[in-house]
Design a protein around this motif. Structure first.
Motif, PDB file in Angstrom:
ATOM      1  N   ALA A  91      11.007  -0.760  10.174  1.00  0.00           N
ATOM      2  CA  ALA A  91      12.135  -0.925   9.248  1.00  0.00           C
ATOM      3  C   ALA A  91      11.710  -1.695   7.995  1.00  0.00           C
ATOM      4  O   ALA A  91      12.075  -1.313   6.871  1.00  0.00           O
ATOM      5  CB  ALA A  91      13.282  -1.645   9.947  1.00  0.00           C
ATOM      6  N   ILE A  92      10.939  -2.733   8.172  1.00  0.00           N
ATOM      7  CA  ILE A  92      10.509  -3.521   7.016  1.00  0.00           C
ATOM      8  C   ILE A  92       9.511  -2.737   6.178  1.00  0.00           C
ATOM      9  O   ILE A  92       9.570  -2.735   4.948  1.00  0.00           O
ATOM     10  CB  ILE A  92       9.965  -4.880   7.471  1.00  0.00           C
ATOM     11  N   TRP A  93       8.594  -2.044   6.832  1.00  0.00           N
ATOM     12  CA  TRP A  93       7.595  -1.233   6.126  1.00  0.00           C
ATOM     13  C   TRP A  93       8.264  -0.160   5.273  1.00  0.00           C
ATOM     14  O   TRP A  93       7.939  -0.002   4.093  1.00  0.00           O
ATOM     15  CB  TRP A  93       6.656  -0.629   7.159  1.00  0.00           C
ATOM     16  N   THR A  94       9.219   0.556   5.855  1.00  0.00           N
ATOM     17  CA  THR A  94       9.903   1.595   5.082  1.00  0.00           C
ATOM     18  C   THR A  94      10.789   0.984   4.001  1.00  0.00           C
ATOM     19  O   THR A  94      10.925   1.564   2.922  1.00  0.00           O
ATOM     20  CB  THR A  94      10.749   2.523   5.977  1.00  0.00           C
ATOM     21  N   GLY A  95      11.377  -0.181   4.286  1.00  0.00           N
ATOM     22  CA  GLY A  95      12.210  -0.844   3.281  1.00  0.00           C
ATOM     23  C   GLY A  95      11.405  -1.253   2.063  1.00  0.00           C
ATOM     24  O   GLY A  95      11.831  -1.037   0.916  1.00  0.00           O
ATOM     25  N   ILE A  96      10.233  -1.845   2.305  1.00  0.00           N
ATOM     26  CA  ILE A  96       9.370  -2.233   1.188  1.00  0.00           C
ATOM     27  C   ILE A  96       8.918  -0.989   0.425  1.00  0.00           C
ATOM     28  O   ILE A  96       8.949  -0.958  -0.810  1.00  0.00           O
ATOM     29  CB  ILE A  96       8.153  -3.037   1.691  1.00  0.00           C
ATOM     30  N   GLY A  97       8.507   0.034   1.152  1.00  0.00           N
ATOM     31  CA  GLY A  97       8.033   1.256   0.495  1.00  0.00           C
ATOM     32  C   GLY A  97       9.110   1.952  -0.304  1.00  0.00           C
ATOM     33  O   GLY A  97       8.890   2.364  -1.448  1.00  0.00           O
ATOM     34  N   ALA A  98      10.293   2.083   0.274  1.00  0.00           N
ATOM     35  CA  ALA A  98      11.383   2.804  -0.407  1.00  0.00           C
ATOM     36  C   ALA A  98      11.915   2.019  -1.605  1.00  0.00           C
ATOM     37  O   ALA A  98      12.058   2.566  -2.707  1.00  0.00           O
ATOM     38  CB  ALA A  98      12.512   3.089   0.573  1.00  0.00           C
ATOM     39  N   SER A  99      12.203   0.744  -1.395  1.00  0.00           N
ATOM     40  CA  SER A  99      12.730  -0.046  -2.509  1.00  0.00           C
ATOM     41  C   SER A  99      11.657  -0.277  -3.564  1.00  0.00           C
ATOM     42  O   SER A  99      11.938  -0.220  -4.769  1.00  0.00           O
ATOM     43  CB  SER A  99      13.311  -1.371  -2.012  1.00  0.00           C
TER      44      SER A  99
ATOM     45  N   CYS B  42       0.843  -1.212   0.000  1.00  0.00           N
ATOM     46  CA  CYS B  42       0.000   0.000   0.000  1.00  0.00           C
ATOM     47  C   CYS B  42       0.870   1.252   0.000  1.00  0.00           C
ATOM     48  O   CYS B  42       0.529   2.253  -0.643  1.00  0.00           O
ATOM     49  CB  CYS B  42      -0.931   0.001   1.214  1.00  0.00           C
ATOM     50  N   GLU B  43       1.978   1.201   0.709  1.00  0.00           N
ATOM     51  CA  GLU B  43       2.917   2.328   0.729  1.00  0.00           C
ATOM     52  C   GLU B  43       3.480   2.578  -0.670  1.00  0.00           C
ATOM     53  O   GLU B  43       3.576   3.723  -1.119  1.00  0.00           O
ATOM     54  CB  GLU B  43       4.046   2.036   1.720  1.00  0.00           C
ATOM     55  N   MET B  44       3.832   1.503  -1.367  1.00  0.00           N
ATOM     56  CA  MET B  44       4.310   1.634  -2.744  1.00  0.00           C
ATOM     57  C   MET B  44       3.239   2.274  -3.622  1.00  0.00           C
ATOM     58  O   MET B  44       3.539   3.158  -4.429  1.00  0.00           O
ATOM     59  CB  MET B  44       4.665   0.256  -3.320  1.00  0.00           C
TER      60      MET B  44
ATOM     61  N   VAL C 200       3.012   5.989  -2.906  1.00  0.00           N
ATOM     62  CA  VAL C 200       4.124   6.728  -3.517  1.00  0.00           C
ATOM     63  C   VAL C 200       3.856   6.928  -5.011  1.00  0.00           C
ATOM     64  O   VAL C 200       4.079   8.018  -5.553  1.00  0.00           O
ATOM     65  CB  VAL C 200       5.463   6.001  -3.268  1.00  0.00           C
ATOM     66  N   ALA C 201       3.361   5.880  -5.675  1.00  0.00           N
ATOM     67  CA  ALA C 201       3.034   6.013  -7.101  1.00  0.00           C
ATOM     68  C   ALA C 201       1.932   7.051  -7.304  1.00  0.00           C
ATOM     69  O   ALA C 201       1.935   7.798  -8.294  1.00  0.00           O
ATOM     70  CB  ALA C 201       2.620   4.664  -7.675  1.00  0.00           C
ATOM     71  N   MET C 202       1.009   7.126  -6.361  1.00  0.00           N
ATOM     72  CA  MET C 202      -0.082   8.091  -6.481  1.00  0.00           C
ATOM     73  C   MET C 202       0.392   9.531  -6.253  1.00  0.00           C
ATOM     74  O   MET C 202      -0.213  10.466  -6.771  1.00  0.00           O
ATOM     75  CB  MET C 202      -1.222   7.749  -5.524  1.00  0.00           C
ATOM     76  N   ILE C 203       1.477   9.709  -5.506  1.00  0.00           N
ATOM     77  CA  ILE C 203       2.058  11.058  -5.395  1.00  0.00           C
ATOM     78  C   ILE C 203       2.463  11.544  -6.787  1.00  0.00           C
ATOM     79  O   ILE C 203       2.208  12.687  -7.157  1.00  0.00           O
ATOM     80  CB  ILE C 203       3.272  11.071  -4.441  1.00  0.00           C
ATOM     81  N   ASN C 204       3.076  10.648  -7.551  1.00  0.00           N
ATOM     82  CA  ASN C 204       3.469  10.994  -8.916  1.00  0.00           C
ATOM     83  C   ASN C 204       2.237  11.308  -9.759  1.00  0.00           C
ATOM     84  O   ASN C 204       2.233  12.258 -10.547  1.00  0.00           O
ATOM     85  CB  ASN C 204       4.275   9.847  -9.527  1.00  0.00           C
ATOM     86  N   LYS C 205       1.169  10.528  -9.585  1.00  0.00           N
ATOM     87  CA  LYS C 205      -0.077  10.766 -10.329  1.00  0.00           C
ATOM     88  C   LYS C 205      -0.674  12.129  -9.966  1.00  0.00           C
ATOM     89  O   LYS C 205      -1.131  12.860 -10.837  1.00  0.00           O
ATOM     90  CB  LYS C 205      -1.068   9.648 -10.056  1.00  0.00           C
ATOM     91  N   VAL C 206      -0.668  12.469  -8.685  1.00  0.00           N
ATOM     92  CA  VAL C 206      -1.201  13.768  -8.250  1.00  0.00           C
ATOM     93  C   VAL C 206      -0.394  14.906  -8.872  1.00  0.00           C
ATOM     94  O   VAL C 206      -0.959  15.922  -9.270  1.00  0.00           O
ATOM     95  CB  VAL C 206      -1.213  13.872  -6.703  1.00  0.00           C
ATOM     96  N   ASN C 207       0.910  14.729  -8.990  1.00  0.00           N
ATOM     97  CA  ASN C 207       1.742  15.770  -9.607  1.00  0.00           C
ATOM     98  C   ASN C 207       1.430  15.955 -11.093  1.00  0.00           C
ATOM     99  O   ASN C 207       1.660  17.021 -11.642  1.00  0.00           O
ATOM    100  CB  ASN C 207       3.218  15.462  -9.411  1.00  0.00           C
ATOM    101  N   ARG C 208       0.939  14.899 -11.739  1.00  0.00           N
ATOM    102  CA  ARG C 208       0.590  14.994 -13.158  1.00  0.00           C
ATOM    103  C   ARG C 208      -0.866  15.394 -13.378  1.00  0.00           C
ATOM    104  O   ARG C 208      -1.166  16.118 -14.310  1.00  0.00           O
ATOM    105  CB  ARG C 208       0.863  13.657 -13.865  1.00  0.00           C
ATOM    106  N   GLU C 209      -1.759  14.872 -12.540  1.00  0.00           N
ATOM    107  CA  GLU C 209      -3.198  15.110 -12.702  1.00  0.00           C
ATOM    108  C   GLU C 209      -3.787  15.536 -11.360  1.00  0.00           C
ATOM    109  O   GLU C 209      -4.034  14.712 -10.505  1.00  0.00           O
ATOM    110  CB  GLU C 209      -3.911  13.834 -13.146  1.00  0.00           C
TER     111      GLU C 209
ATOM    112  N   GLY D 156      -4.179   4.780  -0.609  1.00  0.00           N
ATOM    113  CA  GLY D 156      -2.913   4.061  -0.514  1.00  0.00           C
ATOM    114  C   GLY D 156      -2.243   4.242   0.829  1.00  0.00           C
ATOM    115  O   GLY D 156      -1.880   3.270   1.502  1.00  0.00           O
ATOM    116  N   PHE D 157      -2.086   5.492   1.257  1.00  0.00           N
ATOM    117  CA  PHE D 157      -1.419   5.737   2.532  1.00  0.00           C
ATOM    118  C   PHE D 157      -2.298   5.353   3.719  1.00  0.00           C
ATOM    119  O   PHE D 157      -1.805   4.895   4.742  1.00  0.00           O
ATOM    120  CB  PHE D 157      -0.954   7.189   2.630  1.00  0.00           C
ATOM    121  N   GLY D 158      -3.625   5.524   3.571  1.00  0.00           N
ATOM    122  CA  GLY D 158      -4.527   5.105   4.642  1.00  0.00           C
ATOM    123  C   GLY D 158      -4.461   3.602   4.868  1.00  0.00           C
ATOM    124  O   GLY D 158      -4.369   3.130   6.001  1.00  0.00           O
TER     125      GLY D 158
END
Length: 104
Positions: free
Chosen positions: A60-68, A12-14, A17-26, A38-40
């Protein structure tokens, strides 16, 4: 079940993050709604996982999955660099998350 929830939280974190990019475009209500979903979902599943898992490990695992995962999505869908060094460091982040799972 906590580990499954934690992986879902990372996915969901991933998505968020992808939706942040979508918001920047649309900039429309659908993009913002998907971003919040997604973040909720990410926070909801993380909170559930932390009922059974130690905070430090879960975070640590949550941020690792989200960042990578965010970096991988960027490479696959948004034309970001696929340099071999970048791929190795993403692998190291994922390897550290697996190590934390094995140590828990």
């Amino acid at each position: 079940m906590a580990w499954i929830s934690l992986v879902i939280a990372g996915l969901c974190e991933m998505f968020g993050v992808a939706m942040i990019n979508k918001v920047n475009r649309e900039r429309n209500w659908k993009s913002y709604l998907l971003l919040l979903a997604g973040f909720g979902g990410s926070f909801l599943f993380l909170a559930y996982a932390m009922k059974d898992l130690p905070m430090g490990t879960a975070y640590a695992i949550w941020t690792g999955i989200g960042a990578s995962g965010g970096a991988i999505l960027g490479m696959l869908f948004y034309g970001e660099s696929k340099d071999w060094k970048r791929v190795i460091f993403i692998g190291m982040v994922l390897g550290a998350a697996i190590g934390l799972k094995l140590a828990s």
